[in-house]
Write a protein that holds these residues in place. Structure first.
Motif, mmCIF file in Angstrom:
data_model
loop_
_atom_site.group_PDB
_atom_site.id
_atom_site.type_symbol
_atom_site.label_atom_id
_atom_site.label_comp_id
_atom_site.label_asym_id
_atom_site.label_seq_id
_atom_site.Cartn_x
_atom_site.Cartn_y
_atom_site.Cartn_z
ATOM 1 N N ILE A 27 -102.573 -13.510 28.980
ATOM 2 C CA ILE A 27 -103.138 -12.177 28.716
ATOM 3 C C ILE A 27 -104.456 -12.313 27.965
ATOM 4 C CG2 ILE A 27 -102.789 -10.029 27.430
ATOM 5 C CD1 ILE A 27 -99.779 -10.335 28.045
ATOM 6 N N GLY A 28 -104.503 -13.245 26.991
ATOM 7 C CA GLY A 28 -105.727 -13.475 26.244
ATOM 8 C C GLY A 28 -106.864 -13.928 27.136
ATOM 9 N N GLN A 29 -106.576 -14.853 28.053
ATOM 10 C CA GLN A 29 -107.591 -15.319 28.990
ATOM 11 C C GLN A 29 -108.078 -14.179 29.883
ATOM 12 O OE1 GLN A 29 -109.086 -18.294 29.371
ATOM 13 N NE2 GLN A 29 -107.997 -19.180 27.631
ATOM 14 N N PHE A 30 -107.149 -13.323 30.290
ATOM 15 C CA PHE A 30 -107.521 -12.175 31.134
ATOM 16 C C PHE A 30 -108.453 -11.235 30.381
ATOM 17 C CE2 PHE A 30 -106.965 -7.889 32.724
ATOM 18 C CZ PHE A 30 -107.010 -8.042 34.095
ATOM 19 N N LEU A 31 -108.131 -10.936 29.113
ATOM 20 C CA LEU A 31 -108.911 -9.969 28.341
ATOM 21 C C LEU A 31 -110.291 -10.495 27.975
ATOM 22 C CD1 LEU A 31 -106.152 -8.519 25.979
ATOM 23 C CD2 LEU A 31 -107.154 -7.466 28.022
ATOM 24 N N VAL A 32 -110.396 -11.801 27.730
ATOM 25 C CA VAL A 32 -111.708 -12.382 27.422
ATOM 26 C C VAL A 32 -112.665 -12.172 28.584
ATOM 27 C CG1 VAL A 32 -112.946 -14.546 27.066
ATOM 28 C CG2 VAL A 32 -110.907 -14.066 25.734
ATOM 29 N N SER A 33 -112.201 -12.473 29.789
ATOM 30 C CA SER A 33 -113.035 -12.277 30.977
ATOM 31 C C SER A 33 -113.283 -10.801 31.232
ATOM 32 C CB SER A 33 -112.370 -12.909 32.204
ATOM 33 O OG SER A 33 -112.193 -14.285 32.008
ATOM 34 N N PHE A 34 -112.323 -9.955 30.882
ATOM 35 C CA PHE A 34 -112.483 -8.524 31.098
ATOM 36 C C PHE A 34 -113.604 -7.957 30.228
ATOM 37 C CE2 PHE A 34 -111.190 -4.018 30.690
ATOM 38 C CZ PHE A 34 -111.138 -3.695 32.040
ATOM 39 N N ASN A 35 -113.808 -8.534 29.034
ATOM 40 C CA ASN A 35 -114.911 -8.103 28.188
ATOM 41 C C ASN A 35 -116.256 -8.348 28.862
ATOM 42 O OD1 ASN A 35 -113.268 -7.233 26.098
ATOM 43 N ND2 ASN A 35 -113.286 -9.208 25.047
ATOM 44 N N VAL A 36 -116.352 -9.471 29.572
ATOM 45 C CA VAL A 36 -117.576 -9.761 30.320
ATOM 46 C C VAL A 36 -117.788 -8.721 31.408
ATOM 47 C CG1 VAL A 36 -118.738 -11.463 31.778
ATOM 48 C CG2 VAL A 36 -117.346 -12.221 29.846
ATOM 49 N N PHE A 37 -116.714 -8.360 32.075
ATOM 50 C CA PHE A 37 -116.772 -7.326 33.109
ATOM 51 C C PHE A 37 -117.297 -6.004 32.540
ATOM 52 C CE2 PHE A 37 -114.426 -3.649 34.829
ATOM 53 C CZ PHE A 37 -114.923 -3.632 36.118
ATOM 54 N N LEU A 38 -116.810 -5.618 31.352
ATOM 55 C CA LEU A 38 -117.267 -4.378 30.727
ATOM 56 C C LEU A 38 -118.744 -4.452 30.357
ATOM 57 C CD1 LEU A 38 -114.275 -3.453 28.368
ATOM 58 C CD2 LEU A 38 -114.926 -2.364 30.523
ATOM 59 N N GLY A 39 -119.176 -5.633 29.861
ATOM 60 C CA GLY A 39 -120.587 -5.804 29.521
ATOM 61 C C GLY A 39 -121.482 -5.607 30.725
ATOM 62 N N MET A 40 -121.077 -6.164 31.857
ATOM 63 C CA MET A 40 -121.848 -5.990 33.087
ATOM 64 C C MET A 40 -121.854 -4.534 33.529
ATOM 65 S SD MET A 40 -120.496 -9.327 35.174
ATOM 66 C CE MET A 40 -121.275 -8.803 36.696
ATOM 67 N N TYR A 41 -120.718 -3.884 33.397
ATOM 68 C CA TYR A 41 -120.606 -2.486 33.820
ATOM 69 C C TYR A 41 -121.567 -1.598 33.037
ATOM 70 C CZ TYR A 41 -118.652 2.176 34.480
ATOM 71 O OH TYR A 41 -118.499 3.519 34.742
ATOM 72 N N PHE A 42 -121.572 -1.753 31.725
ATOM 73 C CA PHE A 42 -122.424 -0.903 30.898
ATOM 74 C C PHE A 42 -123.900 -1.235 31.090
ATOM 75 C CE2 PHE A 42 -118.472 -0.503 28.251
ATOM 76 C CZ PHE A 42 -118.274 0.843 28.520
ATOM 77 N N MET A 43 -124.226 -2.499 31.346
ATOM 78 C CA MET A 43 -125.617 -2.851 31.580
ATOM 79 C C MET A 43 -126.136 -2.190 32.854
ATOM 80 S SD MET A 43 -127.505 -6.463 32.252
ATOM 81 C CE MET A 43 -127.293 -6.252 34.008
#
Length: 257
Positions: A27-43
């Motif tokens: 779950i931790g590995q999933f959430l770390v990568s998900f933060n990157v996804f959110l960063g790209m989305y907002f950019m």
């Protein structure tokens, strides 16, 4: 391969003794990568394209790169921990066994927790696959498969190269992380956005562009037809890495107690 299968089963049984810890790690590995996804989305909410690539296209690109890296990291993590094996003198024990040194190091550590990161990559890629304007054909699906195979082999080659350096330095060299974990980060975007010099380096030295940028152009109908074959060419990167590994093994004189 039978021996590697035994290593795989042993480590799977070992990690399943602590199921809660394993699932929390995933779950931790999933959430770390998900933060990157959110960063790209907002950019991309602020900037609608990067060097002509839209959000959906970049998401497809990053999903493939993340999947390649995660697969390589899962199977080649033993090489990432190789400096410890050399310092402890454990490589002496590996050398006296009648099996391949590479196979034994590969089997020494298998990162099952990376399943969380692979799952995140699958989600990102699947979404990019669904919403992209790519006209999918059998050839393009095959190109994606080549990208995954070529990228996994290339990243495994970099891990092998890192381990080979440990024969000469004993300690692991952190700058190599630029080409492993760093590649996962700047692989979020097509390599061309970093400039021509970086693109040339990533084409002829460490072939990131062959498993990311050029095949992506083919998928988007912006590149030449032979770009679909370049991920297969990236597999050739493993041969100089193997040569350097053999050179390191010959140089090894033991440093155990």
């Amino acid at each position: 391969m039978r021996l590697y299968g035994k290593f795989f089963v042993m480590q799977l049984k070992s990690i399943m003794e602590y199921k809660t810890s394993f699932f929390l790690s995933c779950i931790g590995q999933f959430l770390v990568s998900f933060n990157v996804f959110l960063g790209m989305y907002f950019m991309f909410q602020r900037f609608h394209n990067v060097s002509g690539f839209t959000y959906n296209e970049v998401l497809l690109c990053f999903g493939i790169t993340l999947m390649e890296f995660s697969l390589a990291e899962s199977v080649a993590r033993g090489f990432d921990n190789f400096d410890f094996i050399v310092r402890q003198g454990d490589f002496d024990r590996i050398l006296v066994r009648p099996r391949s040194e590479i196979l034994q190091v590969l089997g020494s550590r298998i990162e099952f927790s990376r399943i969380g990161r692979i799952l995140q990559a699958v989600v990102m890629f699947s979404y990019g696959f669904a919403v992209s304007s790519i006209n999918w054909t059998f050839g393009k699906v095959l190109t994606v498969l080549f990208m995954l195979i070529g990228g996994t082999i290339m990243f495994c080659g970099i891990f092998l190269l890192y381990a080979s350096l440990c024969f000469f330095t004993i300690e692991g060299l952190e700058f190599v992380n630029i080409f492993t974990d760093g590649a996962r980060e700047y692989g979020k975007y097509p390599v061309c956005i970093y400039g021509k010099r970086v693109l040339l380096f990533c084409t002829f030295v460490i072939p990131y562009a062959l498993i990311q940028y050029y095949p992506l152009l083919y998928l988007l109908d912006r590149g030449k037809p032979y770009y679909c074959l370049l991920p297969a060419a990236a597999c050739l990167f493993i041969f100089p890495c193997l040569f350097f590994w053999k050179l390191g093994v010959r140089h090894y004189t033991s440093c155990g107690s």
